[in-house]
Design a protein around this motif. Structure first.
Motif, mmCIF file in Angstrom:
data_model
loop_
_atom_site.group_PDB
_atom_site.id
_atom_site.type_symbol
_atom_site.label_atom_id
_atom_site.label_comp_id
_atom_site.label_asym_id
_atom_site.label_seq_id
_atom_site.Cartn_x
_atom_site.Cartn_y
_atom_site.Cartn_z
ATOM 1 N N LYS A 189 0.953 -1.213 0.176
ATOM 2 C CA LYS A 189 -0.033 -0.041 -0.146
ATOM 3 C C LYS A 189 0.906 1.260 0.095
ATOM 4 O O LYS A 189 0.407 2.316 -0.355
ATOM 5 C CB LYS A 189 -0.960 0.105 1.203
ATOM 6 N N LYS A 190 2.018 1.150 0.722
ATOM 7 C CA LYS A 190 2.834 2.402 0.788
ATOM 8 C C LYS A 190 3.642 2.944 -0.442
ATOM 9 O O LYS A 190 3.556 3.720 -1.138
ATOM 10 C CB LYS A 190 3.915 2.468 1.934
ATOM 11 N N ILE A 191 3.969 1.561 -1.018
ATOM 12 C CA ILE A 191 4.706 1.637 -2.594
ATOM 13 C C ILE A 191 3.513 2.180 -3.457
ATOM 14 O O ILE A 191 3.867 3.020 -4.379
ATOM 15 C CB ILE A 191 5.375 0.376 -3.031
ATOM 16 N N GLU A 192 2.413 1.684 -3.523
ATOM 17 C CA GLU A 192 1.323 2.013 -4.569
ATOM 18 C C GLU A 192 0.900 3.283 -4.221
ATOM 19 O O GLU A 192 0.779 4.181 -5.413
ATOM 20 C CB GLU A 192 0.023 1.237 -4.134
ATOM 21 N N ALA A 193 1.173 4.035 -2.943
ATOM 22 C CA ALA A 193 0.875 5.551 -2.788
ATOM 23 C C ALA A 193 1.897 6.308 -3.373
ATOM 24 O O ALA A 193 1.461 7.306 -3.802
ATOM 25 C CB ALA A 193 0.528 5.767 -1.413
ATOM 26 N N LEU A 194 3.121 5.728 -3.409
ATOM 27 C CA LEU A 194 4.372 6.607 -3.725
ATOM 28 C C LEU A 194 4.279 6.514 -5.478
ATOM 29 O O LEU A 194 4.786 7.665 -6.097
ATOM 30 C CB LEU A 194 5.526 5.937 -3.384
ATOM 31 N N ILE A 195 3.787 5.573 -6.101
ATOM 32 C CA ILE A 195 3.948 5.611 -7.557
ATOM 33 C C ILE A 195 3.495 6.857 -8.215
ATOM 34 O O ILE A 195 4.239 7.416 -8.978
ATOM 35 C CB ILE A 195 3.234 4.271 -8.152
ATOM 36 N N PRO A 196 2.267 7.471 -7.872
ATOM 37 C CA PRO A 196 2.014 8.595 -8.702
ATOM 38 C C PRO A 196 3.029 9.817 -8.395
ATOM 39 O O PRO A 196 3.082 10.694 -8.942
ATOM 40 C CB PRO A 196 0.448 8.898 -8.136
ATOM 41 N N ASP A 197 3.433 9.991 -7.267
ATOM 42 C CA ASP A 197 4.365 11.094 -6.853
ATOM 43 C C ASP A 197 5.678 10.822 -7.542
ATOM 44 O O ASP A 197 6.403 11.788 -7.710
ATOM 45 C CB ASP A 197 4.473 11.064 -5.375
ATOM 46 N N LEU A 198 6.037 9.651 -7.896
ATOM 47 C CA LEU A 198 7.137 9.547 -8.712
ATOM 48 C C LEU A 198 7.119 9.673 -10.104
ATOM 49 O O LEU A 198 8.047 9.684 -10.751
ATOM 50 C CB LEU A 198 7.770 7.796 -8.352
ATOM 51 N N TRP A 199 5.759 9.722 -10.797
ATOM 52 C CA TRP A 199 5.437 9.863 -12.026
ATOM 53 C C TRP A 199 6.000 8.539 -12.630
ATOM 54 O O TRP A 199 6.284 8.622 -13.869
ATOM 55 C CB TRP A 199 6.222 11.091 -12.793
ATOM 56 N N LEU A 200 5.937 7.409 -12.028
ATOM 57 C CA LEU A 200 6.421 6.206 -12.641
ATOM 58 C C LEU A 200 5.421 5.602 -13.588
ATOM 59 O O LEU A 200 4.029 5.522 -13.044
ATOM 60 C CB LEU A 200 6.561 5.022 -11.506
ATOM 61 N N ALA B 61 9.601 -7.358 -3.426
ATOM 62 C CA ALA B 61 8.314 -8.256 -3.967
ATOM 63 C C ALA B 61 7.181 -7.592 -3.803
ATOM 64 O O ALA B 61 6.262 -7.776 -4.803
ATOM 65 C CB ALA B 61 8.250 -9.420 -3.007
ATOM 66 N N ALA B 62 7.013 -6.440 -3.255
ATOM 67 C CA ALA B 62 5.916 -5.699 -3.073
ATOM 68 C C ALA B 62 5.680 -4.622 -4.496
ATOM 69 O O ALA B 62 4.867 -4.616 -4.968
ATOM 70 C CB ALA B 62 5.680 -4.654 -1.742
ATOM 71 N N PHE B 63 7.139 -4.045 -4.661
ATOM 72 C CA PHE B 63 7.015 -3.302 -6.032
ATOM 73 C C PHE B 63 6.681 -4.331 -7.215
ATOM 74 O O PHE B 63 5.764 -3.747 -7.958
ATOM 75 C CB PHE B 63 8.585 -2.960 -6.238
ATOM 76 N N TYR B 64 7.173 -5.333 -7.351
ATOM 77 C CA TYR B 64 6.883 -6.221 -8.531
ATOM 78 C C TYR B 64 5.389 -6.621 -8.304
ATOM 79 O O TYR B 64 4.826 -7.258 -9.391
ATOM 80 C CB TYR B 64 8.009 -7.250 -8.518
ATOM 81 N N SER B 65 4.882 -6.782 -7.458
ATOM 82 C CA SER B 65 3.574 -7.320 -7.133
ATOM 83 C C SER B 65 2.392 -6.212 -7.764
ATOM 84 O O SER B 65 1.469 -6.395 -8.215
ATOM 85 C CB SER B 65 2.693 -7.826 -5.902
ATOM 86 N N LEU B 66 2.911 -4.878 -7.806
ATOM 87 C CA LEU B 66 2.336 -3.586 -8.564
ATOM 88 C C LEU B 66 2.673 -3.464 -9.892
ATOM 89 O O LEU B 66 1.820 -3.070 -10.634
ATOM 90 C CB LEU B 66 2.476 -2.498 -7.528
ATOM 91 N N THR B 67 3.900 -3.671 -10.336
ATOM 92 C CA THR B 67 4.204 -3.280 -11.628
ATOM 93 C C THR B 67 5.565 -4.115 -11.918
ATOM 94 O O THR B 67 6.269 -4.548 -11.253
ATOM 95 C CB THR B 67 4.759 -1.911 -11.902
ATOM 96 N N ASP B 68 5.554 -4.617 -13.063
ATOM 97 C CA ASP B 68 6.710 -5.316 -13.888
ATOM 98 C C ASP B 68 7.749 -4.248 -14.495
ATOM 99 O O ASP B 68 7.959 -4.125 -15.679
ATOM 100 C CB ASP B 68 6.484 -6.510 -14.895
ATOM 101 N N GLY B 69 8.181 -3.458 -13.383
ATOM 102 C CA GLY B 69 9.153 -2.519 -13.900
ATOM 103 C C GLY B 69 8.405 -1.082 -14.144
ATOM 104 O O GLY B 69 7.413 -1.142 -13.836
#
Length: 110
Positions: free
Chosen positions: A4-15, A42-50
């Motif tokens: 959840k924390k990583i998911e919340a950061l993704i928009p802020d990073l413009w990823l 593992a959490a990062f890759y559960s949300l996006t494959d890069g």
């Protein structure tokens, strides 16, 4: 860091994300790496494959590419298990990696 924390950061990073693998495929990918996969990775890759951050000219490797690069690094430089994770655009020969060796797991190296 939780998913959840990583998911919340993704928009802020413009990823710009890539569709992630399903959990069965992720488990198979993790089996390709020796050592312990850190929970954050593992959490990062559960949300996006890069993904890519064009504004910063950098990208996160997809798992298939990470496996290929890990094999190349293993053959040339080290027996320490690692997962290539990130590169500045145009710097593919110098990836940022996460060590998977017990006791060092989660350490970031270049």
């Amino acid at each position: 860091m939780t998913t959840k924390k990583i998911e919340a950061l993704i928009p802020d990073l413009w990823l710009q994300t890539v569709e992630p693998w399903d959990s069965a495929a992720l488990k198979e990918f993790w089996g390709c790496f020796a050592g312990r996969i850190p929970a954050d990775v593992a959490a990062f890759y559960s949300l996006t494959d890069g993904g890519e951050i064009p504004e910063l000219e950098c990208r996160f490797y997809g798992l298939e590419e990470a496996i290929e690069i890990a094999e190349h690094i293993k053959g040339l430089r080290t027996e320490i298990p690692l997962i290539p994770f990130f590169e500045a655009s145009g710097e593919a020969s110098d990836p940022i990696c996460v060590i998977l060796e017990p006791g060092l797991a989660g350490t970031v190296v270049q």
